[in-house]
Design a protein around this motif. Structure first.
Motif, PDB file in Angstrom:
ATOM      1  N   LYS A   1       0.830  -1.207   0.000  1.00  0.00           N
ATOM      2  CA  LYS A   1       0.000   0.000   0.000  1.00  0.00           C
ATOM      3  C   LYS A   1       0.865   1.257   0.000  1.00  0.00           C
ATOM      4  O   LYS A   1       0.629   2.190  -0.763  1.00  0.00           O
ATOM      5  CB  LYS A   1      -0.918  -0.007   1.221  1.00  0.00           C
ATOM      6  CG  LYS A   1      -1.889   1.158   1.264  1.00  0.00           C
ATOM      7  CD  LYS A   1      -2.823   1.041   2.459  1.00  0.00           C
ATOM      8  CE  LYS A   1      -3.807   2.203   2.504  1.00  0.00           C
ATOM      9  NZ  LYS A   1      -4.726   2.093   3.681  1.00  0.00           N
ATOM     10  N   ALA A   2       1.890   1.277   0.845  1.00  0.00           N
ATOM     11  CA  ALA A   2       2.755   2.455   0.954  1.00  0.00           C
ATOM     12  C   ALA A   2       3.634   2.642  -0.282  1.00  0.00           C
ATOM     13  O   ALA A   2       4.020   3.767  -0.597  1.00  0.00           O
ATOM     14  CB  ALA A   2       3.627   2.349   2.204  1.00  0.00           C
ATOM     15  N   ALA A   3       3.946   1.549  -0.984  1.00  0.00           N
ATOM     16  CA  ALA A   3       4.783   1.649  -2.190  1.00  0.00           C
ATOM     17  C   ALA A   3       4.060   2.349  -3.325  1.00  0.00           C
ATOM     18  O   ALA A   3       4.690   2.756  -4.315  1.00  0.00           O
ATOM     19  CB  ALA A   3       5.238   0.262  -2.630  1.00  0.00           C
ATOM     20  N   ASN A   4       2.745   2.457  -3.201  1.00  0.00           N
ATOM     21  CA  ASN A   4       1.954   3.287  -4.113  1.00  0.00           C
ATOM     22  C   ASN A   4       2.137   2.914  -5.586  1.00  0.00           C
ATOM     23  O   ASN A   4       2.297   3.766  -6.454  1.00  0.00           O
ATOM     24  CB  ASN A   4       2.311   4.765  -3.902  1.00  0.00           C
ATOM     25  CG  ASN A   4       1.262   5.710  -4.441  1.00  0.00           C
ATOM     26  OD1 ASN A   4       0.070   5.361  -4.484  1.00  0.00           O
ATOM     27  ND2 ASN A   4       1.670   6.898  -4.856  1.00  0.00           N
ATOM     28  N   GLY A   5       2.161   1.602  -5.839  1.00  0.00           N
ATOM     29  CA  GLY A   5       2.250   1.131  -7.216  1.00  0.00           C
ATOM     30  C   GLY A   5       3.658   1.001  -7.758  1.00  0.00           C
ATOM     31  O   GLY A   5       3.856   0.498  -8.870  1.00  0.00           O
ATOM     32  N   GLN A   6       4.672   1.433  -7.012  1.00  0.00           N
ATOM     33  CA  GLN A   6       6.048   1.343  -7.491  1.00  0.00           C
ATOM     34  C   GLN A   6       6.648  -0.041  -7.274  1.00  0.00           C
ATOM     35  O   GLN A   6       7.572  -0.436  -7.978  1.00  0.00           O
ATOM     36  CB  GLN A   6       6.916   2.387  -6.791  1.00  0.00           C
ATOM     37  CG  GLN A   6       6.533   3.811  -7.115  1.00  0.00           C
ATOM     38  CD  GLN A   6       7.422   4.806  -6.400  1.00  0.00           C
ATOM     39  OE1 GLN A   6       8.571   4.510  -6.076  1.00  0.00           O
ATOM     40  NE2 GLN A   6       6.913   5.986  -6.141  1.00  0.00           N
ATOM     41  N   MET A   7       6.134  -0.777  -6.278  1.00  0.00           N
ATOM     42  CA  MET A   7       6.660  -2.111  -5.984  1.00  0.00           C
ATOM     43  C   MET A   7       5.565  -2.944  -5.355  1.00  0.00           C
ATOM     44  O   MET A   7       4.702  -2.434  -4.622  1.00  0.00           O
ATOM     45  CB  MET A   7       7.864  -2.022  -5.042  1.00  0.00           C
ATOM     46  CG  MET A   7       8.506  -3.358  -4.700  1.00  0.00           C
ATOM     47  SD  MET A   7      10.074  -3.130  -3.808  1.00  0.00           S
ATOM     48  CE  MET A   7      10.446  -4.815  -3.320  1.00  0.00           C
ATOM     49  N   GLU A   8       5.595  -4.230  -5.624  1.00  0.00           N
ATOM     50  CA  GLU A   8       4.599  -5.137  -5.058  1.00  0.00           C
ATOM     51  C   GLU A   8       5.277  -6.444  -4.634  1.00  0.00           C
ATOM     52  O   GLU A   8       6.026  -7.043  -5.404  1.00  0.00           O
ATOM     53  CB  GLU A   8       3.501  -5.435  -6.077  1.00  0.00           C
ATOM     54  CG  GLU A   8       2.382  -6.297  -5.519  1.00  0.00           C
ATOM     55  CD  GLU A   8       1.249  -6.491  -6.515  1.00  0.00           C
ATOM     56  OE1 GLU A   8       0.611  -7.555  -6.466  1.00  0.00           O
ATOM     57  OE2 GLU A   8       1.030  -5.584  -7.357  1.00  0.00           O
ATOM     58  N   ILE A   9       5.036  -6.849  -3.387  1.00  0.00           N
ATOM     59  CA  ILE A   9       5.555  -8.111  -2.874  1.00  0.00           C
ATOM     60  C   ILE A   9       4.424  -9.131  -2.867  1.00  0.00           C
ATOM     61  O   ILE A   9       3.348  -8.863  -2.332  1.00  0.00           O
ATOM     62  CB  ILE A   9       6.116  -7.944  -1.445  1.00  0.00           C
ATOM     63  CG1 ILE A   9       7.308  -6.979  -1.441  1.00  0.00           C
ATOM     64  CG2 ILE A   9       6.546  -9.294  -0.873  1.00  0.00           C
ATOM     65  CD1 ILE A   9       7.830  -6.657  -0.048  1.00  0.00           C
ATOM     66  N   GLU A  10       4.672 -10.282  -3.459  1.00  0.00           N
ATOM     67  CA  GLU A  10       3.697 -11.377  -3.462  1.00  0.00           C
ATOM     68  C   GLU A  10       4.123 -12.397  -2.412  1.00  0.00           C
ATOM     69  O   GLU A  10       5.271 -12.837  -2.401  1.00  0.00           O
ATOM     70  CB  GLU A  10       3.635 -12.030  -4.842  1.00  0.00           C
ATOM     71  CG  GLU A  10       2.539 -13.079  -4.975  1.00  0.00           C
ATOM     72  CD  GLU A  10       2.435 -13.666  -6.371  1.00  0.00           C
ATOM     73  OE1 GLU A  10       1.508 -14.462  -6.621  1.00  0.00           O
ATOM     74  OE2 GLU A  10       3.291 -13.329  -7.229  1.00  0.00           O
ATOM     75  N   LEU A  11       3.194 -12.760  -1.534  1.00  0.00           N
ATOM     76  CA  LEU A  11       3.509 -13.624  -0.402  1.00  0.00           C
ATOM     77  C   LEU A  11       3.195 -15.089  -0.707  1.00  0.00           C
ATOM     78  O   LEU A  11       2.115 -15.417  -1.198  1.00  0.00           O
ATOM     79  CB  LEU A  11       2.706 -13.176   0.825  1.00  0.00           C
ATOM     80  CG  LEU A  11       2.861 -14.003   2.102  1.00  0.00           C
ATOM     81  CD1 LEU A  11       4.305 -13.986   2.602  1.00  0.00           C
ATOM     82  CD2 LEU A  11       1.913 -13.485   3.180  1.00  0.00           C
TER      83      LEU A  11
END
Length: 350
Positions: free
Chosen positions: A61-71
């Protein structure tokens, strides 16, 4: 007529510019595509909800679309014991586990997970890393290993036994087949325990079928959270460690590629995760001992349990003899525990 010609010229310029923008759009879109990481945790889905999912959700959420971690959960992409190598290869970008379970090829891996009687309380872990030099030693050790970046260590719950039969003395432990961590299991063999290694998701069934007699994997909070309290009957209040020491790791190349603001955001998310676990486990351990209705509490008398603590000191000596660096870590554990003992209550009660 002159005005009309001027208008058409200007319109043509605007149209051409718009066309150029349209043609350039795919390139702009490619540049703004989020960085994607795959993180695998040691925990199954029920436990991961508390020990890591919040951190991943907050970061995304805080990365605001710049990065996404998949768990991904325990053993979902690769077995836990192969996580380190998978991270080195780049199959997985990030890992949450203890050094011991992922077979980290460093001499200090024995201190990850539950190092016997190294800690009494969960706050011991961050203090040891931030104030007594373990952080610098971990950075040194992993700096010698290609392809992996050690990021941050934090504490989890204590290591207690949950068993199908009651444990009231050390003699009751003999011959018991127990699911536990590698180093903890190595230590517990001194008391006749038979350590058993299984995929995390198979533990509940193994307890039901009799393949396991119990577990020494967690405190009572996890026993209730993941369902183990439903297939065991007793909880031993004596523990062999006051807090599990786990870490976050990342593929070195992927980490180096991150811009500084995302590295900072990742650190803040990990710190927030460490803080959440501190209060979740600390409160849960007490609440479930008092109000839990699934496990009956048993205790080995203090004078008998003291023999286990004395044996742990011999075990420390054996570990210290394996390398110069492990000797430094053991020295820190001794100094720290000496300070805590001299400080007295509330730092140490015995």
């Amino acid at each position: 007529m002159t005005n009309r010609r001027d208008f058409l010229k200007k319109a043509g310029v605007v149209t051409a510019a718009a066309g150029a923008s349209a043609l350039a759009a795919p390139a702009v879109h490619a540049q703004s595509s989020p960085i994607r990481w795959r993180l695998q945790t040691y925990a199954g889905p029920a436990l991961a909800e508390f020990v890591v999912k919040g951190m991943v959700d907050d970061f995304n959420k805080a990365a605001n679309g710049q990065m996404e971690i998949e768990l991904f959960f325990a053993d979902q992409l690769v077995p836990t014991g192969e996580l380190f190598r998978a991270m080195q290869r780049g199959t997985i970008d990030m890992v949450q586990s203890d050094d011991d379970s992922i077979a980290a090829p460093v001499d200090i891996s024995v201190f990850g997970g539950y190092f016997p009687f190294g800690t009494r309380y969960s706050l011991d872990v961050p203090v040891l890393f931030e104030q007594y030099g373990l952080k610098e030693i971990w950075e040194e050790a992993y700096g010698e290993v290609e392809g992996v970046k050690w990021l941050s260590a934090g504490s989890w719950d204590p290591c207690n036994f949950a068993t199908k039969e009651p444990i009231n003395s050390l003699a009751d432990l003999k011959g018991k087949r127990i699911f536990t961590f590698p180093t903890a299991g190595r230590f517990l063999t001194r008391f006749g325990i038979v350590p058993v290694t299984l995929p995390w998701e198979d533990v509940e069934v193994a307890l039901q079928t009799g393949e396991l007699d119990g577990i020494a994997w967690s405190g009572i909070t996890e026993d209730y959270t993941v369902g183990w309290a439903d297939v065991t009957n007793y909880f031993l209040t004596n523990n062999i460690s006051g807090a599990w020491c786990g870490s976050f790791f990342a593929n070195q190349e992927k980490y180096d590629e991150l811009p500084d603001h995302l590295k900072t955001l990742l650190k803040l998310a990990m710190d927030s995760s460490h803080y959440f676990r501190q209060q979740w486990y600390w409160g849960g351990e007490a609440k479930l001992r008092v109000n839990g209705d699934k496990l009956k509490l048993t205790t080995i008398p203090e004078e008998e349990w003291a023999t286990v603590e004395a044996e742990a000191i011999k075990f420390w000596d054996e570990i210290a003899a394996t390398s110069e660096r492990t000797a430094r870590v053991v020295k820190i554990f001794r100094e720290y525990n000496d300070v805590m003992a001299k400080a007295g209550k509330p730092y140490r009660y015995t």
